[in-house]
Design an enzyme around this catalytic site. Structure first.
Site, PDB file in Angstrom:
ATOM      1  N   ASP A 161      68.754  59.165  56.606  1.00  0.00           N
ATOM      2  CA  ASP A 161      68.436  59.293  58.029  1.00  0.00           C
ATOM      3  C   ASP A 161      69.409  58.498  58.882  1.00  0.00           C
ATOM      4  O   ASP A 161      69.850  58.944  59.936  1.00  0.00           O
ATOM      5  CB  ASP A 161      66.994  58.833  58.319  1.00  0.00           C
ATOM      6  N   SER A 183      63.156  62.630  61.060  1.00  0.00           N
ATOM      7  CA  SER A 183      63.813  61.329  61.143  1.00  0.00           C
ATOM      8  C   SER A 183      62.778  60.210  61.332  1.00  0.00           C
ATOM      9  O   SER A 183      62.743  59.219  60.578  1.00  0.00           O
ATOM     10  CB  SER A 183      64.806  61.352  62.315  1.00  0.00           C
ATOM     11  N   LYS A 187      61.027  57.371  58.176  1.00  0.00           N
ATOM     12  CA  LYS A 187      61.035  55.902  58.248  1.00  0.00           C
ATOM     13  C   LYS A 187      59.626  55.322  58.112  1.00  0.00           C
ATOM     14  O   LYS A 187      59.416  54.302  57.451  1.00  0.00           O
ATOM     15  CB  LYS A 187      61.682  55.460  59.570  1.00  0.00           C
TER      16      LYS A 187
HETATM   17  N1  URA Z   1      64.294  58.377  67.004  1.00  0.00           N
HETATM   18  C1  URA Z   1      64.568  58.500  65.687  1.00  0.00           C
HETATM   19  O1  URA Z   1      64.297  57.595  64.906  1.00  0.00           O
HETATM   20  N2  URA Z   1      65.136  59.619  65.254  1.00  0.00           N
HETATM   21  C2  URA Z   1      65.457  60.643  66.075  1.00  0.00           C
HETATM   22  O2  URA Z   1      65.966  61.646  65.610  1.00  0.00           O
HETATM   23  C3  URA Z   1      65.180  60.505  67.441  1.00  0.00           C
HETATM   24  C4  URA Z   1      64.588  59.356  67.875  1.00  0.00           C
END
Ligand code: URA
Ligand code: CA
Length: 433
Positions: A161, A183, A187
């Site tokens: 990512d 994305s 996380k």
């Molecule tokens: N925040 C993120 O962590 N990823 C994105 O793609 C957009 C905003």
């Protein structure tokens, strides 16, 4: 398998298999698939979208590209909260001790990052002595004993990512719902949460300025979370003006202390109760959001939430006496009022501009190397819908700078004052489950 065939397939609007997505993300992480091919793929997704199945495969592949955090040594259902970001969003500082006080384990890994103000860690470091460089053992013991701990970023989480987000930034492919949703969710999932409450902001100070876009992003993230087996729900909330009154690190700690006692700004308290109720319910500590809300109000009123906050600060080296004596927090040299130039009702406070003004004072990072001034920032004495007399204070500025003309101009510019009365904006636009 060849990357060029995967790009072509997506370009022509077909769905990719799990094996194809795994091959692509593994190769991209290792470096055997170059940036130019990944860029072409991201642009194909931008135009062709991804199915729900593809989104889940992509998220899982990014989770598996690096380390994942194992929170199984912590008892109970670990619920994480994620906000898509805004100005003066003090919710995490309030929510962590608040839901911990009703028994929900909060095991939070947090970063610093760029922005109008610091991240959660920077804000907490406004408390003298507080630090997040603790061992995994201390982190887990703190959560089991006091239900809340915050640790700095450890390990190599979601490297795919990190690489892809950087690439999207320079190839005009950030703004794609499947790519944003995977994305963010990758996380959260890698950080070990069992359940996730998302706060998706909408309005001029938000990433998703438009309500329909915010709803679509919320739905995409909720479907991914549930699709990978983590219970997920989202609240869509307003970011057309800053949340609460304080924008700045020490100032937001003070605001969080007030809110934990039920004396904070109405909008911040309400959003914390809404998000907190869902966290408590997902953690299995209440039957529904209404029961959870009563539990949260009770710990605000009886002092338990504040006690948990004190113990949390002390357990990580912080001076917990700041809770009863907030004047011990870092203080700016110059504190002055910006007075309204005319009487009327506040119709708009452009959140972005308030955020930029706080950053210009030094409350946030412009680059990774910037050093934050924890003492500085703004307190908004008037919010949208409020009446103000000419000469009354609109904003209190906390500054350590000599020249603040530009900051002052920015703040005045952010405010629109009109003669007709103005309704308070909605705070919560809906929920997605
Ligand atoms: N925040 C993120 O962590 N990823 C994105 O793609 C957009 C905003
Ligand atoms: Ca705030």
């Amino acid at each position: 398998m060849r990357m060029v065939d995967i790009i072509e397939k997506k370009r022509d609007g077909h769905s990719l298999t799990k094996a194809e997505i795994d091959f692509m993300i593994e190769g991209y992480t290792k470096g055997t698939i170059p940036d130019y091919q990944m860029s072409a793929f991201a642009m194909a997704v931008f135009f062709r979208d991804m199915t729900q199945e593809e989104r889940v495969y992509l998220t899982e592949a990014m989770v598996n590209s690096g380390d994942t955090i194992d929170l199984s040594a912590i008892e109970g259902i670990k619920v994480d909260k994620h906000s898509t970001g805004g100005v003066g969003d003090t919710t995490t500082l309030v929510l962590a001790p608040l839901v911990a006080a009703v028994g929900v384990p909060v095991a939070k890994m947090s970063g610093r990052g760029l922005g109008h103000t610091g991240g959660t860690i920077d804000k907490l470091e406004a408390v003298p002595g507080f630090h997040v460089e603790i061992t995994n053992e201390d982190f887990i013991r703190n959560v089991n004993e006091n239900k809340v701990s915050v640790i700095g970023q450890t390990g190599n989480l979601t490297p795919a990512d990190k690489k892809l987000y950087g690439l999207r930034d320079v190839t005009a492919t950030v703004n794609s719902i499947p790519l944003i949703a995977s994305s963010i969710m990758s996380k959260k999932i890698a950080a070990g949460a069992d359940a996730i409450v998302l706060d998706v902001k909408t309005g001029n100070g938000a990433f998703m300025k438009d309500l329909d876009d915010a709803k679509e992003l919320a739905k995409a993230m909720v479907d991914i979370g549930n699709g990978v087996g983590r219970q997920t729900m989202a609240v869509i909330s307003d970011m057309s003006q800053p949340l609460g009154r304080a924008v700045g690190n020490a100032l937001e700690v003070k605001e969080a202390i007030d809110t934990l006692q039920g004396k904070g700004p109405d909008d911040l308290q309400e959003l914390c109760l809404v998000l907190g109720s869902h966290m408590v319910t997902l953690a299995g500590k209440a039957n529904d959001a209404e029961q959870a809300r009563h539990m949260l109000l009770e710990v605000m009123e009886n002092g338990k939430a504040l006690e948990v906050f004190k113990t949390f600060l002390a357990s990580q080296g912080g001076d917990e006496t700041v809770v009863d004596e907030p004047e011990r927090l870092p203080k700016a040299a110059n504190i002055f009022e910006l007075k309204a130039k005319k009487s009327g009702y506040v119709a708009e406070i452009i959140a972005d501009q308030i955020g930029t003004a706080a950053m210009m004072l030094g409350a946030g990072r412009v680059t990774k190397e910037s050093v934050i001034d924890l003492a500085v920032g703004l307190v908004l004495n008037k919010k949208v819908g409020d009446y103000v007399e000419a000469g009354e204070s609109l904003v209190t500025v906390h500054s350590n700078q000599e020249s603040v003309d530009e900051v002052v101009a920015k703040i005045y510019n952010a405010y629109t004052i009109v003669s007709n009365s103005v309704e308070n904006p909605d705070l919560v636009y809906g929920e997605v489950k």
